[in-house]
Design an enzyme around this catalytic site. Sequence first.
Site, PDB file in Angstrom:
ATOM      1  N   ARG A   1       9.643   0.578 -14.565  1.00  0.00           N
ATOM      2  CA  ARG A   1      10.125   0.388 -13.178  1.00  0.00           C
ATOM      3  C   ARG A   1      10.253   1.740 -12.471  1.00  0.00           C
ATOM      4  NH1 ARG A   1      15.331   0.059 -11.985  1.00  0.00           N
ATOM      5  NH2 ARG A   1      15.960  -1.185 -13.778  1.00  0.00           N
TER       6      ARG A   1
ATOM      7  N   TYR B   1       2.959  -6.501  13.402  1.00  0.00           N
ATOM      8  CA  TYR B   1       2.724  -7.533  12.374  1.00  0.00           C
ATOM      9  C   TYR B   1       3.971  -8.423  12.270  1.00  0.00           C
ATOM     10  CZ  TYR B   1       2.374  -9.638   7.771  1.00  0.00           C
ATOM     11  OH  TYR B   1       2.372 -10.541   6.749  1.00  0.00           O
TER      12      TYR B   1
ATOM     13  N   LYS C   1      -5.040  -4.875   1.679  1.00  0.00           N
ATOM     14  CA  LYS C   1      -6.149  -5.078   2.628  1.00  0.00           C
ATOM     15  C   LYS C   1      -7.346  -4.184   2.275  1.00  0.00           C
ATOM     16  CE  LYS C   1      -2.925  -7.648   4.394  1.00  0.00           C
ATOM     17  NZ  LYS C   1      -2.880  -9.104   4.214  1.00  0.00           N
TER      18      LYS C   1
ATOM     19  N   ASP D   1       1.956   2.302  10.547  1.00  0.00           N
ATOM     20  CA  ASP D   1       1.300   1.322   9.681  1.00  0.00           C
ATOM     21  C   ASP D   1      -0.208   1.528   9.873  1.00  0.00           C
ATOM     22  OD1 ASP D   1       0.068  -0.897   8.569  1.00  0.00           O
ATOM     23  OD2 ASP D   1       1.662  -2.293   9.145  1.00  0.00           O
TER      24      ASP D   1
HETATM   25  C1  LIG Z   1      -0.698  -4.556   9.620  1.00  0.00           C
HETATM   26  C2  LIG Z   1      -0.060  -5.188   8.433  1.00  0.00           C
HETATM   27  N1  LIG Z   1       1.038  -4.622   7.909  1.00  0.00           N
HETATM   28  C3  LIG Z   1       1.665  -5.161   6.850  1.00  0.00           C
HETATM   29  C4  LIG Z   1       1.227  -6.315   6.246  1.00  0.00           C
HETATM   30  C5  LIG Z   1       1.977  -6.902   5.083  1.00  0.00           C
HETATM   31  O1  LIG Z   1       1.295  -6.693   3.885  1.00  0.00           O
HETATM   32  P1  LIG Z   1       1.523  -7.602   2.571  1.00  0.00           P
HETATM   33  O2  LIG Z   1       0.982  -8.959   2.899  1.00  0.00           O
HETATM   34  O3  LIG Z   1       0.816  -6.881   1.492  1.00  0.00           O
HETATM   35  O4  LIG Z   1       2.998  -7.660   2.328  1.00  0.00           O
HETATM   36  C6  LIG Z   1       0.092  -6.941   6.765  1.00  0.00           C
HETATM   37  C7  LIG Z   1      -0.393  -8.210   6.184  1.00  0.00           C
HETATM   38  O5  LIG Z   1      -1.214  -8.878   6.725  1.00  0.00           O
HETATM   39  C8  LIG Z   1      -0.572  -6.356   7.876  1.00  0.00           C
HETATM   40  O6  LIG Z   1      -1.673  -6.913   8.417  1.00  0.00           O
END
Ligand SMILES: Cc1ncc(COP(=O)(O)O)c(C=O)c1O
Length: 372
Positions: free
Chosen positions: A47, A99, A196, A171
């Site tokens: 961990r 998001y 992604k 992000d």
């Molecule tokens: C721009 C963006 N940030 C964060 C996330 C969250 O990622 P996760 O699904 O791996 O938690 C996503 C998911 O689609 C996203 O498109």
Amino acid sequence: MKFETLAIHAGRRIDSGTSAVMPPIILSTTFAREPDGSMPHGYEYTRSENPNRTALEECLAALEGGAAAAAFASGQAATLAVLQTLASADHVIIPDDVYFGMRELTQHVLGRWGLQATAVNMADLDAVRAAVRPATRLIWAETPSNPLLTITDIEGVAAIAHEAGATCVVDNTWASPVGQSPLQLGADLVMHATTKYLGGHSDLLGGAIITRQEDELFSALQTIQKAGGAVPSPFDCWLLLRSISTLPYRVAAHTANAQRVAAFLRDHPRVVAAYYPGLPDHPGHAVAARQMRLFGGMMSILVQGGAAEAIAVAGRCRLFTRATSLGGVESLIEHRATTEGPNSKAPQNLLRISVGLEHADDLIDDLAQALA
Ligand SMILES: Cc1ncc(COP(=O)(O)O)c(C=O)c1O
């Protein structure tokens, strides 16, 4: 070193125990101490640290030009860790089309702990400046944004954050480290849903925070990572590192395909609007062209009509799979308002498209027959 070289070599070394060229997956949760109590390789308990995670974090830091990285079990776990560094009654500024999962964390999870959040149009720097309060500790940008591909001027937002004594986080999921380097534009932290483009094959969940400097904030984040325990498994770290080797080539090909698909969609009579930062008439194109090396594979379109018409277009697609998520080799299409649910701010006639690595001719043919 250049990006292509870092993607293959950063964080990798020949395994000292076996001379394996590709790293073994160390599944062990615990590591033996020497008779004197010392830890010969620095590992104690998975961990806290694991060799596969160390390798991944080294690579992620190199790709973003950062000092260090912390890997998490999902993008959301990484976002939550950043928010958990704040104190109750602190104020954050977020994009109004952030998001939706991030908005949910500020409202329904940390809102209950007293976190204050203001949503603004981040393409408008005056609106960002006007939203700053004495308690503002963090400005969170997402560019291109989800799902409208709004472009935020990272240098501008970072300057506003720093004037206010706040941290600027970007992000960078949709651009990927190939497309854009927020730390070089003044951001303090970069967040990735590695699920992604970095993962690239729609078969792992992951998140990461990369920091410009190893400071107190990053140390607080590492405490949350290790104590909170939302860490990726050794197998997911290994799989992600393996995928990153081809990242620069994948993102270049996603972008080339997306540029062609976007040009086709923009000119289609049944498409009311096409949002792709690589299109010269996109409202954020000038800023995107300045701060992005590649425009990526994500786009949205507004279809003539409402929700029913948009869902019907997605329903007729044969090659694009109707599914959420993005950044995989396969092309996806989704009616975003359905995915986000009743609180969605996405227009009802919006389809979000993740352009994959199939041949662009086949993708355009599929969209043409679906829109006909
Ligand atoms: C721009 C963006 N940030 C964060 C996330 C969250 O990622 P996760 O699904 O791996 O938690 C996503 C998911 O689609 C996203 O498109």
